[in-house]
Design a protein around this motif. Structure first.
Motif, short mmCIF file in Angstrom:
data_model
loop_
_atom_site.label_atom_id
_atom_site.label_comp_id
_atom_site.label_asym_id
_atom_site.label_seq_id
_atom_site.Cartn_x
_atom_site.Cartn_y
_atom_site.Cartn_z
N MET A 191 61.02 -7.65 80.98
CA MET A 191 61.50 -6.31 81.30
C MET A 191 62.96 -6.15 80.91
SD MET A 191 59.56 -5.70 84.96
CE MET A 191 59.90 -3.93 85.07
N CYS A 192 63.74 -7.21 81.12
CA CYS A 192 65.16 -7.17 80.71
C CYS A 192 65.27 -7.03 79.20
CB CYS A 192 65.87 -8.44 81.18
SG CYS A 192 66.22 -8.48 82.95
N TYR A 193 64.42 -7.75 78.48
CA TYR A 193 64.49 -7.70 77.02
C TYR A 193 64.17 -6.30 76.51
CZ TYR A 193 63.76 -8.85 72.14
OH TYR A 193 63.85 -8.88 70.78
N ARG A 194 63.19 -5.63 77.14
CA ARG A 194 62.83 -4.27 76.72
C ARG A 194 64.00 -3.30 76.88
NH1 ARG A 194 57.32 -4.22 80.19
NH2 ARG A 194 55.97 -5.42 78.79
N ILE A 195 64.79 -3.49 77.94
CA ILE A 195 65.86 -2.54 78.25
C ILE A 195 67.17 -2.92 77.58
CG2 ILE A 195 67.29 -1.63 80.13
CD1 ILE A 195 64.78 -1.81 81.91
N TYR A 196 67.53 -4.20 77.67
CA TYR A 196 68.84 -4.63 77.19
C TYR A 196 68.83 -5.20 75.78
CZ TYR A 196 69.85 -4.47 82.23
OH TYR A 196 69.97 -4.08 83.54
N GLY A 197 67.62 -5.54 75.28
CA GLY A 197 67.55 -6.22 73.99
C GLY A 197 67.81 -7.70 74.10
N THR A 198 67.95 -8.20 75.32
CA THR A 198 68.12 -9.62 75.60
C THR A 198 67.58 -9.91 76.99
OG1 THR A 198 69.71 -11.42 75.94
CG2 THR A 198 70.48 -9.19 76.39
N SER A 199 67.00 -11.09 77.19
CA SER A 199 66.48 -11.45 78.51
C SER A 199 67.53 -12.14 79.37
CB SER A 199 65.26 -12.38 78.36
OG SER A 199 65.63 -13.56 77.66
N ALA A 200 68.72 -12.35 78.81
CA ALA A 200 69.76 -13.12 79.51
C ALA A 200 70.11 -12.62 80.91
CB ALA A 200 71.02 -13.18 78.64
N PRO A 201 70.15 -11.29 81.16
CA PRO A 201 70.61 -10.83 82.48
C PRO A 201 69.56 -10.92 83.59
CG PRO A 201 70.90 -9.14 80.77
CD PRO A 201 69.96 -10.15 80.24
N TYR A 202 68.42 -11.59 83.38
CA TYR A 202 67.34 -11.49 84.37
C TYR A 202 67.74 -12.03 85.75
CZ TYR A 202 66.12 -16.47 83.82
OH TYR A 202 66.14 -17.84 83.81
N LEU A 203 68.60 -13.05 85.81
CA LEU A 203 69.02 -13.56 87.11
C LEU A 203 69.92 -12.56 87.83
CD1 LEU A 203 69.70 -17.34 86.34
CD2 LEU A 203 67.80 -16.34 87.62
N ASP A 204 70.78 -11.88 87.07
CA ASP A 204 71.63 -10.85 87.67
C ASP A 204 70.78 -9.68 88.18
OD1 ASP A 204 74.33 -11.96 87.06
OD2 ASP A 204 73.60 -11.76 85.00
N VAL A 205 69.76 -9.30 87.42
CA VAL A 205 68.88 -8.22 87.85
C VAL A 205 68.11 -8.64 89.11
CG1 VAL A 205 66.87 -6.82 87.22
CG2 VAL A 205 68.67 -7.25 85.55
N ALA A 206 67.68 -9.89 89.16
CA ALA A 206 67.00 -10.40 90.36
C ALA A 206 67.91 -10.31 91.57
CB ALA A 206 66.55 -11.84 90.13
N ARG A 207 69.20 -10.62 91.38
CA ARG A 207 70.15 -10.56 92.48
C ARG A 207 70.39 -9.12 92.93
NH1 ARG A 207 73.99 -12.54 90.01
NH2 ARG A 207 75.19 -10.65 89.58
#
Length: 233
Positions: A191-207
């Motif tokens: 889901m992060c990749y679809r929105i941001y173009g990268t999956s890197a922020p997934y832990l921040d989104v989880a928080r």
């Protein structure tokens, strides 16, 4: 199981302005299309080194989608007018019907220096477009050669004005806050990749969403995806 509800006719509505205001006329079809095709396309650049046996395809652009359909014009009197008094039958057969249709979809409009902007409307189907190609096939005639029936095959090119395109681009921007509902098969990195173009922020989104276990997303859960600069900040 049968279908209920009244018969709804397809309409072709013409406009002078690209924001689809200033209606200039509409055509209600005599016979609804038996089918229509809606085509979506992705363009790629073929990249291949000289002498190599194969190449790779790099994304170029997504061109407008197209709709193709066939409409029937009938002047025999067998097919009733779609609306009372809309298009009375004349000695000219289908000439009046065809002329009105062509004026709306094909004829050059001097006010906008192009043919009209169009909406194809039929039930839940609504397609904003401009005519790309029209082919008329005449199939029935009076003894004097006056056409009584014709099939019109039309290709319509999807159209979005600059304002709408800008809004769509902004709605997909990683610099805006997004709310998404978890669907079957979704993962937080995906889901992060679809929105941001990268999956890197997934832990921040989880928080941000106070997820106890980001690996177990419940279908139907609504998640907040903050702007990328805030997420990675």
């Amino acid at each position: 199981m049968g279908f209920s509800g009244s018969l709804e006719k397809m309409m072709v509505i013409a406009y002078q302005k690209p924001d689809f205001t200033s209606e200039v006329g509409r055509y209600v079809v005599y016979i609804n299309p038996a089918s229509y095709s809606h085509t979506f396309c992705v363009k790629y650049n073929d990249v291949q080194a000289q002498g190599s046996s194969g190449g790779s395809s790099e994304f170029n652009r997504i061109p407008p989608d197209t709709v193709e359909l066939e409409l029937v014009f009938d002047g025999t009197g067998v097919v009733p007018s779609p609306l009372p008094g809309l298009m009375p039958f004349t000695e000219d057969g289908i000439a009046d019907q065809v002329a009105k249709f062509k004026t709306l979809v094909f004829t050059y409009n001097g006010n906008i220096h192009s043919p009209n902007y169009l909406k194809l409307s039929w039930g839940s189907f609504l397609f904003k477009c401009k005519l790309q190609k029209l082919s008329m096939n005449y199939t029935l005639f009076k003894p004097d050669g006056t056409p009584l029936r014709a099939r019109a095959k039309g290709t319509f090119l999807g159209y979005n004005d600059e304002v709408e395109l800008a809004l769509k681009a902004r709605m997909s921007s990683p610099d805006l806050t997004h709310v998404r509902t978890v669907q079957a098969g979704d993962t937080l990195p995906l889901m992060c990749y679809r929105i941001y173009g990268t999956s890197a922020p997934y832990l921040d989104v989880a928080r941000v969403n106070e997820l106890a276990d980001f690996r177990q997303l419940a279908v139907g859960t609504r998640l907040l995806f903050p702007p990328l600069r805030e997420t990675l900040g």
